[in-house]
Design an enzyme around this catalytic site. Structure first.
Site, short mmCIF file in Angstrom:
data_model
loop_
_atom_site.label_atom_id
_atom_site.label_comp_id
_atom_site.label_asym_id
_atom_site.label_seq_id
_atom_site.Cartn_x
_atom_site.Cartn_y
_atom_site.Cartn_z
N ARG A 118 0.88 -1.18 0.00
CA ARG A 118 0.00 0.00 0.00
C ARG A 118 0.91 1.22 0.00
NH1 ARG A 118 -5.26 1.11 3.66
NH2 ARG A 118 -6.05 -0.15 1.93
N HIS A 145 -7.41 1.19 -6.43
CA HIS A 145 -7.54 0.23 -5.34
C HIS A 145 -8.19 -1.04 -5.93
CE1 HIS A 145 -7.69 -1.35 -1.41
NE2 HIS A 145 -8.54 -0.54 -0.81
N GLN A 148 -10.01 -3.78 -3.77
CA GLN A 148 -11.32 -3.32 -3.31
C GLN A 148 -12.36 -3.54 -4.40
OE1 GLN A 148 -12.18 -1.80 -0.16
NE2 GLN A 148 -14.16 -2.33 -1.00
N ASP A 240 -17.40 7.07 -0.81
CA ASP A 240 -16.15 6.88 -0.06
C ASP A 240 -15.84 8.22 0.62
OD1 ASP A 240 -13.68 5.97 0.89
OD2 ASP A 240 -12.64 6.24 -1.02
N CYS A 280 -16.37 1.53 0.73
CA CYS A 280 -15.20 0.65 0.93
C CYS A 280 -14.76 0.62 2.39
CB CYS A 280 -14.05 1.13 0.04
SG CYS A 280 -13.53 2.81 0.43
N ARG A 308 -13.62 -8.84 0.96
CA ARG A 308 -12.19 -8.62 0.68
C ARG A 308 -11.42 -9.93 0.90
NH1 ARG A 308 -10.11 -3.43 1.11
NH2 ARG A 308 -8.21 -4.47 0.38
N1 CP Z 1 -11.17 -0.46 2.31
C1 CP Z 1 -9.91 -0.55 2.74
O1 CP Z 1 -8.96 -0.75 1.96
O2 CP Z 1 -9.77 -0.46 4.09
P1 CP Z 1 -8.41 -0.30 4.88
O3 CP Z 1 -7.83 1.05 4.55
O4 CP Z 1 -8.76 -0.42 6.33
O5 CP Z 1 -7.46 -1.39 4.45
N1 NVA Z 2 -9.99 6.73 -0.73
C1 NVA Z 2 -9.58 6.19 0.55
C2 NVA Z 2 -9.75 4.72 0.57
C3 NVA Z 2 -9.39 4.04 1.85
C4 NVA Z 2 -9.56 2.56 1.79
C5 NVA Z 2 -8.14 6.58 0.82
O1 NVA Z 2 -7.30 6.47 -0.08
O2 NVA Z 2 -7.84 6.98 1.96
#
Ligand code: CP
Ligand code: NVA
Length: 323
Positions: A118, A145, A148, A240, A280, A308
């Site tokens: 990530r 993502h 997701q 989101d 999400c 997930r």
């Molecule tokens: N939706 C998602 O990716 O959640 P986290 O940021 O908690 O991993």
């Molecule tokens: N758009 C959000 C998604 C988190 C899972 C972010 O990038 O923080």
């Protein structure tokens, strides 16, 4: 447990890329295959447990940002499939700071069979994949993502079946989650529209690539500023956070810009009667999504989060060549 008896019955393995970096890299057939494998693995899991498809395999999980779902679901996916996952926090790795991304990739490739990362900058996941000799999975970048989106599509298919005439309306920021959702909708032939305030659009490049994909599947891809128009006829309403990780200093400005974009009872009532509401997570309750809607009968936010686990098992099994 009789391991042979628990092997999932799935179609022969389709060709997969080395890495799972963005939805747009995969054919509609490959995505459908991953969804079918996820469904089979989910069924197998609830029928007594998964066969140890990933016995002896290890996954390094590199995080530059916080996570609940991605971290825990990948760790449990590896455990259920007989493998092992190791969490590497931002402080430990210092990706591109303590050590170059190319060096991290080459070192990890000698220790583990796969890397999930990530990152902030999407270029960094591409760099990791370029230098790694083992599969790299994008666990969220500033651009997209994809893990997701696969879980989202699984959740939508569980509700509506494998239909190809659906409308997905995304209300809010044209962010990483929106881009992957748009691409998977285009691949699966579902119409996708986004309603966002001016200045918070997805990149023209992301929309153009979705339109190109949609050309083959006949899905309609559109963008607008009016959330009420966007949800007309929608089977899925998705939202989101208005402020993604890394944008915290813009939070006050964004709260103002998105004030008319809340997914609340009124907005949901303007969509199809059996529409589902998705997010999400993490949700900023009573900002982009009201408590009433998040905890209401049309919400699928928790099954969506739980999917997930199952969707990622399919990604891991295919990338590791185990199914
Ligand atoms: N939706 C998602 O990716 O959640 P986290 O940021 O908690 O991993
Ligand atoms: N758009 C959000 C998604 C988190 C899972 C972010 O990038 O923080």
């Amino acid at each position: 447990m009789d391991v042979q008896a628990m092997q999932v019955a799935v179609s022969p393995k389709l060709m997969m890329k080395k890495d799972f970096l963005q939805i747009a890299d995969f054919s509609a057939e490959e995505i459908q295959d991953l969804l079918e494998l996820a469904t089979a693995l989910k069924k197998e899991y609830f029928n007594g447990g998964n066969a140890p498809l990933l016995k002896g395999k290890a996954l390094a999980m590199v995080f530059q940002k916080p996570s609940l779902r991605t971290r825990v679901s990948f760790e449990m996916a590896m455990q259920h499939l007989g493998g092992h996952a190791m969490y590497l926090s931002p402080a430990e790795i210092g990706l591109g700071q303590r050590e170059s991304i190319a060096d991290v990739a080459r070192v990890l490739s000698g220790y583990v069979q796969g890397i999930m990362a990530r990152v902030f900058d999407h270029e960094h996941i591409l760099e990791l994949a370029k230098w790694s000799s083992v599969p790299v999975i994008n666990g969220l970048s500033d651009y997209n993502h994809p893990c997701q989106a696969l879980a989202d599509a699984l959740t939508i298919q569980e509700k509506f079946g494998k239909v190809n005439r659906l409308k997905v309306a995304y209300v809010g920021d044209g962010n990483n989650v929106a881009v992957s959702l748009m691409h998977i909708c285009a691949k699966l032939g579902w119409d996708f529209t986004i309603a966002n305030p001016i200045g918070y659009e997805m990149s023209a490049e992301a929309i153009e690539s979705a339109k190109q994909i949609a050309f083959e599947t006949d899905a309609k891809i559109s963008q607008q500023t009016n959330p009420h128009e966007a949800v007309q006829g929608a089977n899925v309403i998705y939202t989101d956070t208005w402020t993604s990780m890394g944008q915290e200093e813009e939070s006050a400005k964004r709260e103002q810009a998105f004030a008319g974009y809340q997914v609340n009872h009124q907005l949901v009532s303007e969509a199809e009667q059996d529409a589902i509401v998705m997010h999400c997570l993490p949700a900023h309750r009573n900002h982009e999504l009201t408590d009433e809607v998040a905890d209401g009968l049309q919400s699928v936010i928790f099954p969506q989060a739980h999917n997930r686990l199952h969707a990622q098992k399919a990604i891991l099994a295919r990338l590791f060549g185990a199914a």
